[in-house]
Motif scaffolding. Structure first.
Motif, PDB file in Angstrom:
ATOM      1  N   LYS A 107       0.828  -1.218   0.000  1.00  0.00           N
ATOM      2  CA  LYS A 107       0.000   0.000   0.000  1.00  0.00           C
ATOM      3  C   LYS A 107       0.857   1.260   0.000  1.00  0.00           C
ATOM      4  N   GLN A 133       1.357  -9.041  -3.255  1.00  0.00           N
ATOM      5  CA  GLN A 133       0.402  -8.446  -4.190  1.00  0.00           C
ATOM      6  C   GLN A 133       0.214  -9.343  -5.412  1.00  0.00           C
ATOM      7  N   ARG A 209      -4.318  -2.553  -8.238  1.00  0.00           N
ATOM      8  CA  ARG A 209      -4.648  -1.974  -6.945  1.00  0.00           C
ATOM      9  C   ARG A 209      -5.727  -2.788  -6.236  1.00  0.00           C
TER      10      ARG A 209
END
Lengths: 241, 315, 105
Positions: A107, A133, A209
């Motif tokens: 993040k 991620q 994202r």
């Protein structure tokens, strides 16, 4: 592939990644001139309180100075260390802390890439590979939530019966293909090609994202319902307040 | 909305409901009594029959809500999102539908950025019949939960159910802003049987209930700082704890995790040599550590506050 | 798993106006009953999925007795059964009717 072979292919011009008591840490150069921080677990080492704290500390060390250095998490682990001492000390907090550090890194702008090259299981899997991620794997990797013999004990079904059922669905049985189908593993790398180039190509793609693993699992017919159910609850919750 | 019925044949007046056991209650009863009266609205309730697509392969019965209840309600007049696991159905384990409901709820909380979330844990971990889906659901829940916390949403976990809070449930609990746990609430990654199978009965006898409670139970978790509030096993106590923790939940940042890193490192340093919970309690300064398991709620809660101040900034 | 379905005529409509209720839990020796007010007032239906196979006659008798005692007209009952005994089944069905009619059991 062994850890040494992997590191040699990732960093043909050298690196300072070290292995200490089953834990991997260090840094290597990227083809584009940048660097990547490396952490991980080798040799099927179980992840207990000390291991999780050490790995989390490395992640925090990468985050603290700022910047956007990517973090590569190499994994060939056992499951969490299944001991009285680890649970006495609150292993759940340690594993959660490691996952939190990895997710926070993402993040704050650090790409986090898991590279699964051996085994992993249960809580160790969640706290390392599944907290990155994007998770990629080498052919021959052996992720498992639980092994079939243990599953056989709990479900009271024979291993033969479980293997037969596993042919019709990827949803429960161990193995790379099954976990790829459910959306856990995004890409399987090619061991014939340069891992440096393949890592660079993962890093060059724009970072997602959103957590799209449920959608991937649906596309690959591994998890038919998760994405839709999550989406429906999301819409209902947004509409309720 | 689905009305909830008491499963006992007694009539409940308000007083007996508020003192009735959290541990004994069903997930629906917990939700009903935790929130303001008649304020709960369920998302994808049982009438939608969104049952597990995988249990039929194992010839196992389904439950209409797949053991997970999610929805919206009010607590002390303020909006909250709620998720509750039913520990008696498949041990409250995370399957595909069960987990996806919580994922969706947390993603919504993240994007609304203003409504707290309560998670009523009651789980043995991943549902083995859909292990890969359950494992991934836990990873997705943790990511969504942390994303919600990073935008300032309090996510409070309540642990006091029959199935405890094991496996991936323990990891999710470790990601929450704060936890309330009752004596009956066990939090652990590996369950007692798993440790016994892997290490032998000499290391951990899973049938030794006292050993299980003092290693994984709520009192120990409160004393080592794994939970902020020690709750009594009543609806009212968990309701009070939930309201308190929502108000006091910190947001999450790099400094929170740096504090957690040192908090956990200190724990290993201080207690890493201890072979039993009683040794840890003695190191903490408990005068009669062997008597802690027998202490009643009030005595223990007071003692715990003396021995270990809750850290709200290091989780 | 075995699927069973019973339809009955009910002389009276179930009281109250609640649309639906759920009682019980799916566990060994237990069951959940979802009651929904979706049928014409003079009909009722019980739809069962059970882990214990071969008990159709007992289910039929329990359901017939239940319909006769409670006359749950307009209700559809959907059951997921983890192998409950007949008295537990009867108790849950009665709890479901009481709940949808607005009484506490």
């Amino acid at each position: 592939m062994t850890l040494d072979n992997i590191l040699a292919s990732l960093f043909p011009h050298g690196h300072d990644v070290v292995l200490e008591r089953g834990l991997i840490s260090g840094r290597g150069p990227l083809p584009d001139g940048g660097s990547v921080a490396v952490i991980g677990v080798d040799g099927r080492t179980p992840v207990g309180v000390e291991e999780a704290a050490l790995l989390a500390g490395h992640v925090l060390d990468v985050i603290k100075p700022g910047g956007n250095e990517p973090i590569l998490v190499l994994i060939d682990s056992d499951s969490q260390r299944m001991s009285k001492r680890d649970e006495l000390l609150g292993l759940n907090e340690f594993l959660a802390h490691l996952a939190k550090c990895l997710i926070l890194a993402d993040k704050l702008g650090h790409r986090t890439i898991g590279l699964l090259y051996g085994h992993t299981a249960a809580g160790a899997f969640i706290a390392t590979a599944l907290a990155t991620q994007i998770l990629v794997a080498l052919p021959g990797a052996e992720p498992a939530v639980m092994d079939l013999p243990s599953m056989s004990r709990v479900t009271k079904l024979s291993i033969d019966v479980l293997q037969e059922k596993a042919k019709s669905t990827p949803v429960f049985a161990p193995g790379l293909d099954n976990l790829a189908q459910t959306g856990a593993v995004a890409i399987t790398l090619d061991t014939a090609g340069s891992l440096a180039d393949q890592l660079q190509s993962v890093l060059s793609a724009p970072a997602e994202r959103e957590d799209s693993r449920d959608k991937l699992g649906k596309e690959r017919n591994g998890r038919p319902k998760a994405a839709d159910i999550a989406e429906r609850v999301y819409e209902l919750a947004r509409a309720s307040v | 909305m689905i009305a909830v019925v008491s499963e006992t044949s007694k009539d409940h007046d308000d007083a007996s409901v508020s003192t009735s056991s959290w541990y004994e209650a069903s997930a629906r009863q917990r939700v009903e009594h935790l929130l303001d009266a008649n304020s709960f609205n369920e998302f994808i309730g049982p009438e939608w029959r969104e049952t597990s697509p995988h249990l039929p392969l194992f010839d196992l019965p389904e439950q209409f809500d797949d053991g997970m209840i999610v929805g919206y309600g009010r607590l002390g007049g303020k909006p909250v999102l709620v998720a509750a696991q039913e520990g008696r159905f498949m041990g409250g384990a995370f399957g595909e539908i069960h987990g996806a409901k919580l994922t969706g709820l947390l993603r919504a909380a993240r994007d609304m950025a203003s409504v707290p979330v309560l998670i009523l844990f009651d789980t043995g971990g991943v549902r083995l019949q859909e292990a890969n889906a359950g494992e991934l659901a836990i990873a997705e829940i943790m990511r969504a939960l942390i994303e919600a916390r990073l935008v300032g949403v309090p996510v409070v976990g309540l642990v006091g159910g029959r199935a405890g809070c094991y496996g991936g449930g323990g990891l999710i609990a470790g990601c929450c802003s704060a936890l309330a746990v009752s004596e009956q609430g066990r939090i652990s990654v590996s369950g007692p049987e798993v440790i016994e199978t892997n290490r032998g009965v000499e290391e951990f006898d899973s049938k030794d209930r006292a050993l299980v409670w003092r290693t994984m139970g709520g009192k120990h978790r409160r004393l080592i700082g794994g939970a902020e509030v020690f709750a009594d096993d009543t609806m009212a106590s968990f309701r009070d704890a939930a309201r308190y923790l929502i108000e006091h939940a910190p947001s999450m940042s790099l400094s929170t995790l740096e504090s957690e890193q040192s908090r956990l490192a200190q724990r290993i340093e201080r207690f890493g040599h201890c072979s039993d919970a009683v040794d840890i309690w003695r190191s903490l300064g408990a005068a009669e550590p062997e008597n802690l398991p027998a202490l009643h709620y009030r005595e223990f809660a007071a003692l715990a506050n003396d021995l270990q101040e809750p850290r709200h900034d290091a989780r | 798993m075995e699927t069973l379905n019973y339809r009955h005529k009910a002389p009276q409509r179930a009281k109250g106006s609640k649309r639906q209720v759920i009682v019980g839990v799916v566990a060994s020796g237990n069951l959940e009953v979802l009651a929904e007010r979706v049928l014409p007032d003079s009909e009722c239906e019980v739809d069962i999925r059970t882990a214990a196979e071969g008990f159709g006659e007992i289910w039929q008798a329990v359901v017939a007795d239940f319909v006769e005692r409670r006359s749950p007209g307009g209700l559809k009952f959907s059951i997921n059964d983890g192998g409950a005994r007949p008295d537990t089944v009867a108790l849950r069905l009665a709890q479901a009717v009481s709940a949808i009619e607005g009484e506490r059991t």
